[in-house]
Design a protein around this motif. Structure first.
Motif: not given
Lengths: 334, 472
Positions: A53-55, A138, A146, A151-153, A156-157, A160, A172-173, B6-7, B41-43, B461, B464
């Protein structure tokens, strides 16, 4: 004072209950149910799979400028067709899989061309349909957007999430309640293990022995292609591929290198592709014009078993990968 | 940082643990403030600067308003606050929209104008925190609120992370007094706060993201015209998605704040069991609708200028409310439709003679369902990517046009089941609170509900999908 929604009594409204016991029991029961479900799925042949997926794609995108990166663009054919470890072992390069299922590589190639710091190697799997603008642009455009908004985090997500999905079927799905309900409603059975297996580096492999009726899959590809609008003449089509040529040129002018490949298809799907865009009037003219090498795999001999007419079976993946390894060694910068 | 990430779980666990030692209240508030800036700030770290501007300007304007006595000076000070906050909002949120429409208007006049690509990124939550901080200066200007003495408290009011990016929009008089005494979360508020957090996550990650959003996307983002059934069912799916997404966020926010010992106002109360559109707006995004009522509708004169002026004020308020959600004509039309429905309701109330019939359960239920159907229809304009797509869907809904079936029998069954459960649940909760309902359950049922929610959330799950209201 305006009568806004007062919160003054919200804390006071919190119920007076034995919360410690409630949460401990609730958690224990939930974990027991989840553990049982995990065991049940494994006993039915399911194994942990990473959801594409996009992540996950975004995690790969972050690696495009790493030294020794080999960026792989295209759709599912290249994503399931190549053995990334084999490429790494043979060439010492780090494959970065950026192909996106059922989509065109155009937006990603454009983004690489516009990224002035990118001067790496790109292997781009294309078809007549994905070389020109269309609805298949598209999804990659959306995933790229995306990624830019993430976001910056987000890394990390993602990390995990990948760790969990690599270890637990339930993460998973494929084993979710949503899939169970839909499989029951549509087929009257519990979900079978998927024929697709995705790794954290987005390499995918297929096990067509798990597909109950391949003819339905083959017909689906043909029907989808028939349903896609196609009003191009060879001249308008070739003109519409010019941006793709310009993006490849931009990357090459910065010291990078691009190789276009047309991966094999077969059966009714291939017949329809050839009828819509005969090779001599479409692909060959693009290959003549393209500033980057463009190779049709039909020209290299070899035969591949494509159970669904579109994707190689995992048994033939090594053969296709070896052909691609030779192409990369011959055409992309060392 | 999303609540369903998670964060956030790690971040909140760390903040909560650091918040527990019995340090001076000032230090614990400072911890919450710093944590709130980290959360934001995380954004995008540079956008923290906008928060500082908004906080600083309104703090100093509030103080100056406390000293100023002349009417002109007070108006000028309010003008500074309005100018800065609405200026930031206007630039970041409406800049591109205004430029596009200006280009189109000039093209209509035969002037070929191509503006430079603006490419403005919308800072997350800007619509929420600017409205929140503006409410403070407006209240101080009107003399209903006194300038607050502590800058730390005020900065925490603007920035408090549970509600910073998607509300509820908290009023100063609700939040600032809570900063006076140390907040001591106890087992009761922690237990209920965590339960609310799980309820909110269920609404967002399970209902909205996984079960409903894909159906709404299939209708609204498809290239083909839908048939009538797909149009209605896709609209119902979006009605459920937007509720699950936004009410879910608000519930999480209230729960997280409660774990820290703070109370935030309710933002939703069974909106799909509303009887009439005035009732709907008393139950949907309550903190925004009361903000618009207090500062726009009443500011325009409210119902003090006669019947016509009242309806005009109502329409202006709803159109602005629509525009608050996004810089697009679809939001303007959505707001105008709600304005029209509110006016229509008022006309009906005046025209219909009093009768015991109106309070009969059957008629009330009929009115609730009629309200729900109308609200669902208006959501089409809220969600559609363009006005033309919205018109195409509405035409299919009323049978003026037919297209292809975009949802199969399984999709239809799922959407109808969830919608029926949601509307039924809202009817049941119409006059009750979640606290009353949860307390009234038998202990075994309570445990079953909590473990069921946990199983559903933990086995879903991650998808996004950011919270929809972040974009507003």
């Amino acid at each position: 004072m305006p009568s806004s929604t007062s919160s003054s009594d919200a804390l006071g409204r919190a119920p007076e209950l034995p919360w410690g016991r409630l949460w401990l029991l609730g958690l224990a029961i939930a974990l027991g149910i989840l553990g049982g479900a995990e065991g049940l799925w494994r006993s039915r042949g399911h194994r942990p799979v990473v959801d594409d997926g996009p992540g996950l794609w975004s995690a790969s995108w972050r690696r495009v400028s790493e030294p020794g990166a080999l960026v792989l663009l295209g759709a599912s054919r290249i994503q399931v067709g190549l053995d990334l470890d084999r490429i790494h072992d043979a060439l010492g390069l780090q494959p970065v899989m950026l192909a996106i299922d059922a989509s065109s590589p155009r937006p990603i190639l454009e983004a690489l061309a516009h990224d002035g710091s990118f001067h790496g190697r790109v292997l781009c799997s294309v078809t007549a349909e994905t070389l020109v603008p269309g609805p298949k642009d598209r999804r990659p455009a959306d995933w790229l957007a995306r990624h830019r908004r993430a976001p910056l985090d987000a890394p990390l997500n993602r990390w995990a999430s990948i760790q969990l999905q690599q270890r637990l079927v339930l993460a998973s799905y494929g084993a979710s309640l949503h899939r169970i309900v839909y499989t029951l409603l549509r087929r009257g059975t519990l979900p079978e293990p998927s024929y697709l297996y995705t790794r954290a580096d987005r390499e995918r492999s297929t096990d067509f022995s798990r597909v109950p009726d391949l003819e339905i899959v083959r017909r689906g590809y043909v029907d989808r292609l028939k349903g896609a609008p196609w009003a191009w003449t060879p001249a308008t089509w070739l003109e519409a591929t010019e941006p793709v040529q310009a993006w490849a040129q931009a990357i090459e002018e910065r010291g990078g290198s691009v190789l276009f490949v047309r991966l094999p298809t077969s059966g009714a799907l291939r017949a329809l592709e050839d009828a819509r865009a005969p090779r001599d009037r479409f692909w060959d003219r693009f290959a003549e014009r393209s500033p980057a090498p463009a190779v049709h795999l039909d020209d290299l001999g070899g035969s591949y078993h494509l159970p669904d007419d579109s994707h190689v079976d995992r048994a033939d993946r090594a053969g296709l990968t070896d052909v691609v390894i030779r192409l990369v060694a011959d055409h992309l910068q060392p | 940082m999303l609540f369903n990430s998670t964060t956030f779980v790690l971040f909140f666990a760390v903040v909560w643990l650091l918040y527990q030692p019995p340090l001076a209240w000032r230090w614990r508030k400072l911890l919450l403030l710093v944590a709130s800036y980290v959360f934001y700030a995380a954004w995008s770290p540079p956008f923290v600067l906008l928060l500082w501007i908004s906080t600083g300007v309104d703090w100093f304007v509030g103080r100056a308003l406390g000293r100023a006595t002349g009417r002109g000076a007070r108006r000028a000070l309010l003008g500074i606050s309005l100018g800065v906050n609405l200026g930031m909002l206007g630039y970041f949120k409406y800049g591109g929209f205004l430029l596009d429409n200006l280009t189109l208007a000039l093209r209509g006049l035969g002037v070929a104008y191509q503006p430079p690509g603006a490419d403005i990124v919308l800072p997350v939550g800007i619509s929420f925190y600017t409205f929140q901080t503006l409410s403070y200066t407006i209240e101080v200007h009107q003399g209903r609120e006194r300038p607050w003495g502590s800058f730390l408290d005020f900065a925490l009011y603007v920035t408090f992370f549970p509600q910073l990016v998607a509300g509820p929009i908290v009023r100063a008089h609700d939040f600032l007094p809570q900063c006076l005494q140390p907040r001591a979360p106890c087992g009761r508020t922690l237990g209920w706060g965590l339960t609310l957090f799980v309820v909110g996550l269920f609404e967002k990650t399970v209902l909205a993201d996984v079960w409903l959003a894909p159906h709404a996307e299939r209708l609204f983002d498809a290239a083909q015209a839908p048939d009538g059934a797909s149009a209605w069912l896709g609209a119902l799916a979006f009605a459920g998605q937007i509720y699950g997404d936004f009410a879910g966020y608000s519930t999480c926010a209230i729960g997280v704040a409660m774990c820290l010992g703070f109370a935030l106002p309710d933002n939703f109360h069974a909106p799909y069991a509303a009887l009439g559109f005035s009732d709907f707006w008393r139950r949907w995004h309550i903190s925004l609708s009361t903000w618009l009522r207090d500062y726009v509708y009443i500011g325009l004169g409210g119902n003090r200028g006669g019947w016509s002026a009242t309806q005009r004020n109502l329409m202006i308020t709803m159109v602005l409310g629509g525009l608050w959600h996004g810089a697009s004509w679809t939001f303007v039309v959505w707001g105008a439709l709600h304005g029209l429905l509110l006016i229509l309701e008022r006309i009906l109330r005046r025209a219909l003679p009093p009768s015991p019939l109106w309070s009969s359960p059957v008629v009330r239920l009929y009115g609730i369902l009629l309200t729900f159907v109308a609200v669902v229809s208006t959501w089409v304009f809220f969600r559609a990517p363009s006005l033309s797509r919205a018109v195409e869907i509405v035409a299919a809904m009323v049978g003026l046009r037919s297209g292809v079936a975009l949802l199969d029998a399984a999709d239809q069954l799922v959407i109808l089941t969830i919608t029926a459960a949601m509307v039924g649940g809202h009817l049941w909760m119409r006059e009750r609170t979640l606290e009353e309902v949860f307390s009234s359950l038998r202990p075994s049922v309570r445990i079953a509900v909590l473990s069921g929610l946990l199983v559903a959330v933990l086995s879903t799950p991650g998808v996004d999908r950011a919270f929809l209201y972040f974009q507003f």
